[in-house]
Design a protein around this motif. Structure first.
Motif, PDB file in Angstrom:
ATOM      1  N   TRP A  65       0.741  -1.218   0.043  1.00  0.00           N
ATOM      2  CA  TRP A  65      -0.044  -0.117  -0.106  1.00  0.00           C
ATOM      3  C   TRP A  65       0.887   1.139  -0.160  1.00  0.00           C
ATOM      4  O   TRP A  65       0.726   2.336  -0.788  1.00  0.00           O
ATOM      5  N   PHE A  66       1.814   1.353   0.820  1.00  0.00           N
ATOM      6  CA  PHE A  66       2.554   2.467   1.040  1.00  0.00           C
ATOM      7  C   PHE A  66       3.303   2.629  -0.151  1.00  0.00           C
ATOM      8  O   PHE A  66       3.627   3.802  -0.892  1.00  0.00           O
ATOM      9  N   ALA A  67       4.096   1.676  -0.904  1.00  0.00           N
ATOM     10  CA  ALA A  67       4.755   1.645  -2.144  1.00  0.00           C
ATOM     11  C   ALA A  67       3.828   2.315  -3.196  1.00  0.00           C
ATOM     12  O   ALA A  67       4.276   3.272  -4.009  1.00  0.00           O
ATOM     13  N   ARG A  68       2.640   1.962  -3.140  1.00  0.00           N
ATOM     14  CA  ARG A  68       1.717   2.434  -4.272  1.00  0.00           C
ATOM     15  C   ARG A  68       1.319   3.825  -4.144  1.00  0.00           C
ATOM     16  O   ARG A  68       1.297   4.627  -5.249  1.00  0.00           O
ATOM     17  N   ALA A 112       0.934  15.753  -3.243  1.00  0.00           N
ATOM     18  CA  ALA A 112      -0.146  15.635  -2.317  1.00  0.00           C
ATOM     19  C   ALA A 112      -0.426  14.282  -1.983  1.00  0.00           C
ATOM     20  O   ALA A 112      -0.663  14.146  -0.458  1.00  0.00           O
ATOM     21  N   ALA A 113      -0.778  13.509  -2.691  1.00  0.00           N
ATOM     22  CA  ALA A 113      -1.263  11.881  -2.338  1.00  0.00           C
ATOM     23  C   ALA A 113       0.020  11.390  -1.485  1.00  0.00           C
ATOM     24  O   ALA A 113      -0.285  10.656  -0.424  1.00  0.00           O
ATOM     25  N   ALA A 114       1.083  11.556  -1.866  1.00  0.00           N
ATOM     26  CA  ALA A 114       2.141  11.132  -1.047  1.00  0.00           C
ATOM     27  C   ALA A 114       2.453  11.764   0.075  1.00  0.00           C
ATOM     28  O   ALA A 114       2.628  10.940   1.296  1.00  0.00           O
ATOM     29  N   GLY A 115       1.982  13.035   0.330  1.00  0.00           N
ATOM     30  CA  GLY A 115       2.248  13.504   1.684  1.00  0.00           C
ATOM     31  C   GLY A 115       1.038  13.153   2.677  1.00  0.00           C
ATOM     32  O   GLY A 115       1.115  12.734   3.758  1.00  0.00           O
ATOM     33  N   ALA A 116      -0.081  12.863   2.128  1.00  0.00           N
ATOM     34  CA  ALA A 116      -1.401  12.404   2.725  1.00  0.00           C
ATOM     35  C   ALA A 116      -1.061  10.956   3.246  1.00  0.00           C
ATOM     36  O   ALA A 116      -1.319  10.756   4.403  1.00  0.00           O
ATOM     37  N   ALA A 117      -0.321  10.021   2.460  1.00  0.00           N
ATOM     38  CA  ALA A 117       0.295   8.895   2.694  1.00  0.00           C
ATOM     39  C   ALA A 117       0.999   8.917   4.022  1.00  0.00           C
ATOM     40  O   ALA A 117       0.943   8.165   4.936  1.00  0.00           O
ATOM     41  N   ALA A 119       1.370  11.195   6.233  1.00  0.00           N
ATOM     42  CA  ALA A 119       0.527  11.680   7.376  1.00  0.00           C
ATOM     43  C   ALA A 119      -0.334  10.514   7.696  1.00  0.00           C
ATOM     44  O   ALA A 119      -0.889  11.035   8.959  1.00  0.00           O
ATOM     45  N   ASP A 120      -0.650   9.557   7.146  1.00  0.00           N
ATOM     46  CA  ASP A 120      -1.823   8.765   7.460  1.00  0.00           C
ATOM     47  C   ASP A 120      -1.236   7.602   8.785  1.00  0.00           C
ATOM     48  O   ASP A 120      -0.106   7.551   8.740  1.00  0.00           O
ATOM     49  N   GLU A 121      -1.991   7.535   9.555  1.00  0.00           N
ATOM     50  CA  GLU A 121      -1.727   6.585  10.866  1.00  0.00           C
ATOM     51  C   GLU A 121      -1.407   5.093  10.392  1.00  0.00           C
ATOM     52  O   GLU A 121      -0.546   4.558  11.044  1.00  0.00           O
ATOM     53  N   ARG A 122      -1.779   4.868   9.075  1.00  0.00           N
ATOM     54  CA  ARG A 122      -1.301   3.488   8.728  1.00  0.00           C
ATOM     55  C   ARG A 122       0.011   3.411   8.353  1.00  0.00           C
ATOM     56  O   ARG A 122       0.646   2.358   8.698  1.00  0.00           O
ATOM     57  N   THR A 123       0.722   4.378   7.894  1.00  0.00           N
ATOM     58  CA  THR A 123       2.270   4.584   7.890  1.00  0.00           C
ATOM     59  C   THR A 123       2.880   4.750   9.177  1.00  0.00           C
ATOM     60  O   THR A 123       3.829   3.913   9.382  1.00  0.00           O
ATOM     61  N   ASP A 124       2.413   5.197  10.105  1.00  0.00           N
ATOM     62  CA  ASP A 124       3.015   5.197  11.593  1.00  0.00           C
ATOM     63  C   ASP A 124       2.943   3.665  12.349  1.00  0.00           C
ATOM     64  O   ASP A 124       3.791   3.304  12.849  1.00  0.00           O
ATOM     65  N   LEU A 125       1.789   3.093  11.892  1.00  0.00           N
ATOM     66  CA  LEU A 125       1.701   1.840  12.410  1.00  0.00           C
ATOM     67  C   LEU A 125       2.781   0.794  11.727  1.00  0.00           C
ATOM     68  O   LEU A 125       3.182  -0.171  12.228  1.00  0.00           O
ATOM     69  N   LEU A 126       2.699   0.866  10.238  1.00  0.00           N
ATOM     70  CA  LEU A 126       3.792   0.266   9.575  1.00  0.00           C
ATOM     71  C   LEU A 126       5.264   0.401  10.156  1.00  0.00           C
ATOM     72  O   LEU A 126       6.039  -0.658   9.996  1.00  0.00           O
ATOM     73  N   LEU A 127       5.630   1.591  10.214  1.00  0.00           N
ATOM     74  CA  LEU A 127       6.733   1.892  10.980  1.00  0.00           C
ATOM     75  C   LEU A 127       6.970   1.231  12.202  1.00  0.00           C
ATOM     76  O   LEU A 127       8.087   0.582  12.455  1.00  0.00           O
ATOM     77  N   LEU A 128       5.828   1.339  13.015  1.00  0.00           N
ATOM     78  CA  LEU A 128       5.944   0.547  14.410  1.00  0.00           C
ATOM     79  C   LEU A 128       6.364  -0.696  14.232  1.00  0.00           C
ATOM     80  O   LEU A 128       6.911  -1.668  15.045  1.00  0.00           O
ATOM     81  N   ALA A 129       5.425  -1.425  13.163  1.00  0.00           N
ATOM     82  CA  ALA A 129       5.431  -3.072  13.175  1.00  0.00           C
ATOM     83  C   ALA A 129       7.034  -3.015  12.656  1.00  0.00           C
ATOM     84  O   ALA A 129       7.591  -4.309  12.842  1.00  0.00           O
ATOM     85  N   LEU A 130       7.566  -2.368  11.660  1.00  0.00           N
ATOM     86  CA  LEU A 130       9.030  -2.799  11.237  1.00  0.00           C
ATOM     87  C   LEU A 130       9.882  -2.758  12.481  1.00  0.00           C
ATOM     88  O   LEU A 130      10.932  -3.371  12.572  1.00  0.00           O
ATOM     89  N   GLY A 131       9.628  -1.532  13.185  1.00  0.00           N
ATOM     90  CA  GLY A 131      10.526  -1.557  14.389  1.00  0.00           C
ATOM     91  C   GLY A 131      10.386  -2.721  15.531  1.00  0.00           C
ATOM     92  O   GLY A 131      11.586  -2.931  16.213  1.00  0.00           O
ATOM     93  N   ARG A 132       9.500  -3.388  15.396  1.00  0.00           N
ATOM     94  CA  ARG A 132       9.279  -4.502  16.354  1.00  0.00           C
ATOM     95  C   ARG A 132       9.640  -5.773  15.657  1.00  0.00           C
ATOM     96  O   ARG A 132       9.448  -6.929  16.300  1.00  0.00           O
TER      97      ARG A 132
END
Length: 282
Positions: A65-68, A112-117, A119-132
């Motif tokens: 999703w994030f890559a897209r 704008a679409a990339a910026g929205a992604a 800022a999306d909570e889904r990206t923060d959760l993805l980074l958290l998952a990668l960190g763990r």
């Protein structure tokens, strides 16, 4: 002989993704590096999933999703690089201005679409998952794991060497052929991401990667021309006054695609030969 242990390869790729996202949040101009980092991690997790345990089931979906979300930004950037100079030099000034305006709008919308992604909570959760992310392999003798990792990497390389020549030899309508070659480009990228685990001499590894990079770059040039042609066609449909200029530019892009396909044949032959030497060595 040298190889990168699978665990370290994944760890390094996770670090690269997290760093790339952090850089993107400062500068959207770093989108290319972010896409490369995402692609390598996705490839590694996909190819070696049989020997990786406890991967979060949604991780692959979220990475995709994030890559897209970043894809349009890169496409607009590439189209601007390919067409910007020619539009400035075009004699059809009115049509060129219209195309340039549409190109700028495309870039703004993609950013704008990339910026929205970002800022999306889904990206923060993805980074958290990668960190763990703690990768574990199934309980098994190390020799079994090493053999299975090698088998999965070689299978990826063998599939590439079988599919690439077949794709070049396939006679298809231009649109379907373009999609097929784009699929091959993605396959080359996957192979480049995972063959580091093979235990081969540094010179052989370097030669293989050089051959794969050459094919990837040619397929990338081909795909960039396809993206530019398709975008110009859509603009011409909405802006009929640009049709003559678009036809000329499309012809130029098509000529470039044909030239690339001619270069691909010897480049693929070199890649297949390099891969054959790797198979013999391992």
């Amino acid at each position: 002989m040298s190889r990168v242990p699978l665990g370290r390869l994944v760890e390094d790729q996770v670090v690269a993704v997290r760093a790339a996202v952090a850089e993107l949040r400062v500068d959207l101009g770093a989108v290319h590096d972010a896409r490369v980092a995402l692609r390598r991690l996705r490839a590694t997790l996909t190819v070696f999933r049989p020997v990786l345990a406890d991967l979060p089931p949604e991780l692959g979906t979220d990475l995709r999703w994030f890559a897209r979300q970043l894809a349009a930004t890169r496409d607009a950037e590439v189209a601007g690089e390919r067409l910007g100079g020619r539009l400035e030099a075009a004699e059809e000034r009115a049509a060129a201005v219209v195309l340039a305006d549409h190109l700028a709008c495309w870039a703004d919308e993609a950013a704008a679409a990339a910026g929205a992604a970002l800022a999306d909570e889904r990206t923060d959760l993805l980074l958290l998952a990668l960190g763990r992310l703690h990768l574990q392999v199934p309980t098994a003798p190390q020799i079994y794991l090493d053999l299975e990792i090698r088998r999965l990497a070689m299978r990826t390389l063998d599939d590439l060497c079988a599919d690439l020549p077949a794709a070049l030899a396939t006679d298809l309508p231009p649109g379907r052929r373009a999609r097929l070659l784009h699929d091959q480009r993605k396959q080359v990228k996957v192979a480049r991401a995972v063959t580091g685990v093979l235990d081969v001499a540094a010179e052989q590894r370097s030669g293989l990667d050089k051959a794969m990079r050459s094919v990837q770059e040619l397929l990338g040039e081909h795909h960039d021309a396809v993206v530019a042609r398709e975008w110009m066609t859509l603009v011409a449909i909405r802006e009929p006054a640009t049709a003559d200029l678009v036809r000329r530019l499309r012809r130029e892009e098509r000529a470039g695609m044909v030239a690339v396909e001619e270069k691909l044949v010897p480049a693929v032959d070199r890649l297949v030969a390099r891969a054959g030497a790797i198979r013999t060595a391992t």
